[in-house]
Design an enzyme around this catalytic site. Structure first.
Site, PDB file in Angstrom:
ATOM      1  N   CYS A 117       0.800  -1.224   0.000  1.00 32.56           N
ATOM      2  CA  CYS A 117       0.000   0.000   0.000  1.00 32.56           C
ATOM      3  C   CYS A 117       0.830   1.270   0.000  1.00 32.56           C
ATOM      4  O   CYS A 117       0.276   2.364  -0.045  1.00 32.56           O
ATOM      5  CB  CYS A 117      -0.955  -0.010   1.183  1.00 32.56           C
ATOM      6  SG  CYS A 117      -1.803  -1.588   1.308  1.00 32.56           S
ATOM      7  N   HIS A 167      -2.802   8.220   6.038  1.00 32.35           N
ATOM      8  CA  HIS A 167      -3.047   6.932   5.384  1.00 32.35           C
ATOM      9  C   HIS A 167      -4.450   6.465   5.788  1.00 32.35           C
ATOM     10  O   HIS A 167      -5.238   6.089   4.948  1.00 32.35           O
ATOM     11  CB  HIS A 167      -1.972   5.933   5.798  1.00 32.35           C
ATOM     12  CG  HIS A 167      -2.032   4.628   5.066  1.00 32.35           C
ATOM     13  ND1 HIS A 167      -2.017   4.547   3.696  1.00 32.35           N
ATOM     14  CD2 HIS A 167      -2.134   3.346   5.511  1.00 32.35           C
ATOM     15  CE1 HIS A 167      -2.094   3.275   3.328  1.00 32.35           C
ATOM     16  NE2 HIS A 167      -2.175   2.527   4.414  1.00 32.35           N
ATOM     17  N   HIS A 195      -9.742   2.099  -0.279  1.00 34.92           N
ATOM     18  CA  HIS A 195      -8.283   1.956  -0.249  1.00 34.92           C
ATOM     19  C   HIS A 195      -7.826   1.407  -1.598  1.00 34.92           C
ATOM     20  O   HIS A 195      -8.102   0.269  -1.938  1.00 34.92           O
ATOM     21  CB  HIS A 195      -7.879   1.028   0.893  1.00 34.92           C
ATOM     22  CG  HIS A 195      -6.402   0.992   1.148  1.00 34.92           C
ATOM     23  ND1 HIS A 195      -5.488   1.654   0.341  1.00 34.92           N
ATOM     24  CD2 HIS A 195      -5.667   0.391   2.117  1.00 34.92           C
ATOM     25  CE1 HIS A 195      -4.270   1.446   0.813  1.00 34.92           C
ATOM     26  NE2 HIS A 195      -4.352   0.679   1.888  1.00 34.92           N
TER      27      HIS A 195
END
Lengths: 399, 325
Positions: free
Chosen positions: A163, A294, A329
């Site tokens: 990620c 994040h 995400h």
């Protein structure tokens, strides 16, 4: 080390839209792109939500100007779309006429899995012709696709750090320019939704069946999304009289060295990344005007990131928000998407709110941005991207 | 870039072992497998059972490189892998199809991400520093080298563990054979892990000096190899006592322009795989230090400078060069 790294163009596609204006309007209207799944052929169509781009792979081929019978993974198509836009935004239809070599860095976590997974079973059952669909499986395919259609010569590469992938691609592009190895770098990332990742995250039990709630006490996991974003980075000389959308001034990549999928409770790696990025930028915590966190909305990430932010910023905590509740995400693309959001906040002096937040986390006792931040001078933005395997990256953009 | 960079440690797991001797690989028709080390010497058997081959050989090669450099930790870990933990991807995908997306265990999904290798190595040495993973076909290894060189150049650290690894599973072999990357007329398919400690410091055990790392893609195709190399080395190639080429067979058209030079195809020892240049660097270090594979007569007696040249298709050229310390 003294060379400035300017952003001269951006390109973006996500469930919020395919232009920067569409993304800005969604932020202003507080309208999320996360919803029912209608394109990905998964058994969880009716039970899981995702930030899905409502365009078929054929639609994407058309948008990129490719023939419908060409074989391209959805990840590569999204990458090509965003890269074309970023190049165009910076004044390049293609890079054919460039006299000096440039860099192209693309990031992805699943690569062409979206195509492989559709044809894997048939191939295993003896349909040998399906093998052609595996040609685009590896991560490097999206990068080569961009290089081919945008006519790029120079250093091309692909980063895959889960990620945090595309934050690292941006960082590497900036470092190549700073060190004078190239004057231009097209950098970004792409990840398409895939049955593979959806099931992976589901097996890890970190998907929320409702809309995700970053930094909220009741958060219960993330929603996945898909997308791609690219930035055109240029040195001062290369930029010339073109408009700069912002500069990449700070970056850092650290390892949490705690657990393969979980971050340390105190966010050691995350804290180290933010501190190092500030140091490289020559900025103090108080100089940061907005943090694009994040904030995946998993129990562990938000706790650990929140702790680290609180530790680094203390009494000078700037407004912060996670945009994951807007886009879902987007994994390997998230760092690049959020870099674009950071640049948009500098351009517009507005910052997106942290959608779906209601209740402070008990251990953290801080609230992300819930009211629109408007006409606040935003000159320095910190953007965090953390991943599986302990990969932590922070970027700082300045006006 | 003006700082000098040294190779202070190396660790190899390959079809010819850890390069402690340079005997040619055991004859194989179409595939070379790595000589698997005794994993129990490196990590607990329980941990080994959860790890696929590429992860195990990477960890072993990383440990060997650190030990060789007399270090317990570096300022960062940078790994290259063209296809990563493909075995775990295959397993998770097969399971999700078989069980119709129900009741899946996450283990193989977790292990399938490309950065698992660098993450695990970082964790094994409690390294909180820089950590990255490149997954770009034949350039995967060169990017790790270039990244570490920049880190050192920027003064962000002194020692970096870099390396690359790939595993050739049955499916990978099938697919790559279909796309003509493997075949009877070529060297067998290969696999392996090659890790190195790159350092800003010249020390007693320094193995070689890294001179150059170049990644070169041309969208419209490379011109003649000799011309491309002349652009990089305007003074010519006469300085190189040995050129290790990524030729995929004894006769490979791509390297014909180098015919009169002292070349050696490194894939004849490592087998043909995308990150094989991480093996070539180790072979180059051995050559610089006076060791020779059995076919001794192909090499000059004294080797002080080595060029490694690898390519893919008509568009991609990777160059590494190194010299005696």
């Amino acid at each position: 080390m003294s060379k400035s790294v300017h952003v001269s163009g951006i390109g973006i596609i996500s469930s919020l839209g395919s232009t920067k204006e569409e993304h800005q309007s969604a932020f202003i209207a507080e309208k999320s792109g996360v919803g029912q799944i209608s394109i990905l052929p998964t058994a969880y169509k009716d039970s899981l939500l995702a930030g899905e781009i409502k365009k078929s792979t054929d639609d994407l081929k058309e948008l990129c100007g490719l023939s419908l019978d060409s074989i391209h993974s959805r990840t590569s198509l999204l990458a090509l779309f965003a890269a074309q836009k970023a190049a165009k935004n910076a004044g390049f239809d293609s890079f054919e006429t460039l006299s000096d070599p440039m860099a192209l860095l693309c990031a992805t976590s699943v690569g062409g899995m979206d195509l492989s997974e559709l044809h894997f079973e048939a191939y295993k059952n003896g349909d040998e012709a399906k093998i052609d669909f595996f040609r685009t499986h590896d991560c490097g395919d999206c990068t080569e696709t961009i290089a081919k259609y945008l006519k790029i010569s120079g250093m091309i590469g692909t980063i895959s750090t889960a990620c945090s992938s595309s934050a690292n691609a941006i960082m590497m592009g900036a470092r190549l320019i700073k060190n004078g190895l190239v004057n231009r770098a097209l950098v970004g990332g792409s990840d398409a939704l895939s049955i593979f990742t959806l099931n992976g995250f589901n097996a890890l039990k970190i998907l929320d069946h409702e809309l995700c709630r970053p930094f909220d006490e009741t958060r219960a996991g993330l929603n996945l999304g898909e997308g791609a974003a690219f930035l055109m980075l240029e040195s001062e000389e290369s930029l010339g009289s073109k408009k700069s959308l912002g500069k990449v001034v700070g970056y850092a990549n650290t390892e949490d060295a705690f657990h393969q999928t979980a971050s340390s409770p105190e966010g050691k790696g995350a804290g180290l990344a933010m501190e190092t990025a500030l140091k490289i930028a020559g900025l103090k915590p108080a100089d940061i005007d907005y943090i694009n966190a994040h904030g995946t909305a998993t129990r562990i990430n938000d706790e650990s990131e929140g702790m680290a932010i609180k530790r680094i910023f203390g009494s000078t905590l700037p407004p912060f928000s996670s945009t994951k509740a807007f886009t879902g995400h987007t994994l390997g693309a998230a760092g690049a998407l959020e870099a674009v959001f950071s640049l948009l906040s500098i351009e517009s002096n507005q910052a997106p709110i942290n959608l779906n937040f209601k209740q402070q986390m008990e251990d953290l006792k801080v609230s992300p941005l819930t009211e629109k931040l408007q006409n606040a001078p935003i000159n320095h933005v910190l953007s965090n991207s953390f991943g599986f395997g302990g990969n932590c990256s922070s970027l700082i953009f300045s006006a | 870039m003006n700082k000098e960079i040294y190779i202070n440690g190396m660790g190899i797991v390959s079809p010819i072992g850890d390069l402690s001797n340079l005997n040619p690989p055991i004859e194989a028709e179409d595939r070379y497998n790595v000589v698997e080390p005794n994993y129990a010497d490196y990590f607990p058997a329980r941990a080994a059972r959860r790890m696929c081959k590429v992860l195990k050989i990477s960890q072993v090669a990383a440990n060997l490189a650190l030990r060789n450099a007399n270090l317990e930790q570096t300022d960062g870990v940078i790994v290259g892998t063209a296809i990563g933990n493909i075995k775990d991807s295959e397993k998770f995908l097969s399971d999700l199809i078989k069980y119709k997306e129900q009741l899946l265990a996450p283990t193989s999904f977790i292990q399938s991400t490309h950065n698992t290798i660098a993450g695990q190595i970082g964790m094994s040495m409690n390294c909180y520093g820089y950590n990255s993973t490149y997954s770009h076909k034949i350039f995967s290894f060169e990017w790790t080298v270039l990244d570490a060189m920049l880190q050192i150049q920027d003064g962000l650290g002194e020692n970096y563990l870099v390396g690359a690894a790939d595993e050739t599973t049955d499916l990978v072999f099938e697919v790559l054979s279909h796309f003509k990357q493997h075949g009877k007329e070529k060297f067998p398919a290969g696999e392996g892990a090659g890790f190195y400690v790159l350092s800003a410091n010249k020390v007693e055990q320094s193995l070689a000096k890294l001179e150059l790392c170049k990644i070169h893609h041309k969208y419209d195709g490379l011109t003649d190899l000799r011309e491309e190399l002349n652009k990089v080395f305007p003074k010519g190639l006469a300085d190189f006592d040995c050129i290790l080429t990524g030729a995929s067979a004894e006769q490979d058209e791509f390297y014909k322009p180098l015919a009169e030079l002292p070349t050696f195809p490194f894939k004849s020892l490592s087998g043909n795989y995308q990150t094989a240049s991480s093996f070539a660097l180790g072979l180059a270090v051995k050559l610089l230090n006076g060791e020779r594979p059995l076919e001794n007569d192909r090499f000059k007696p004294q080797i002080d400078k080595v060029l490694i040249c690898n390519h893919f298709g008509q568009n991609n050229l990777a160059i590494l060069s190194l010299s005696n310390v």
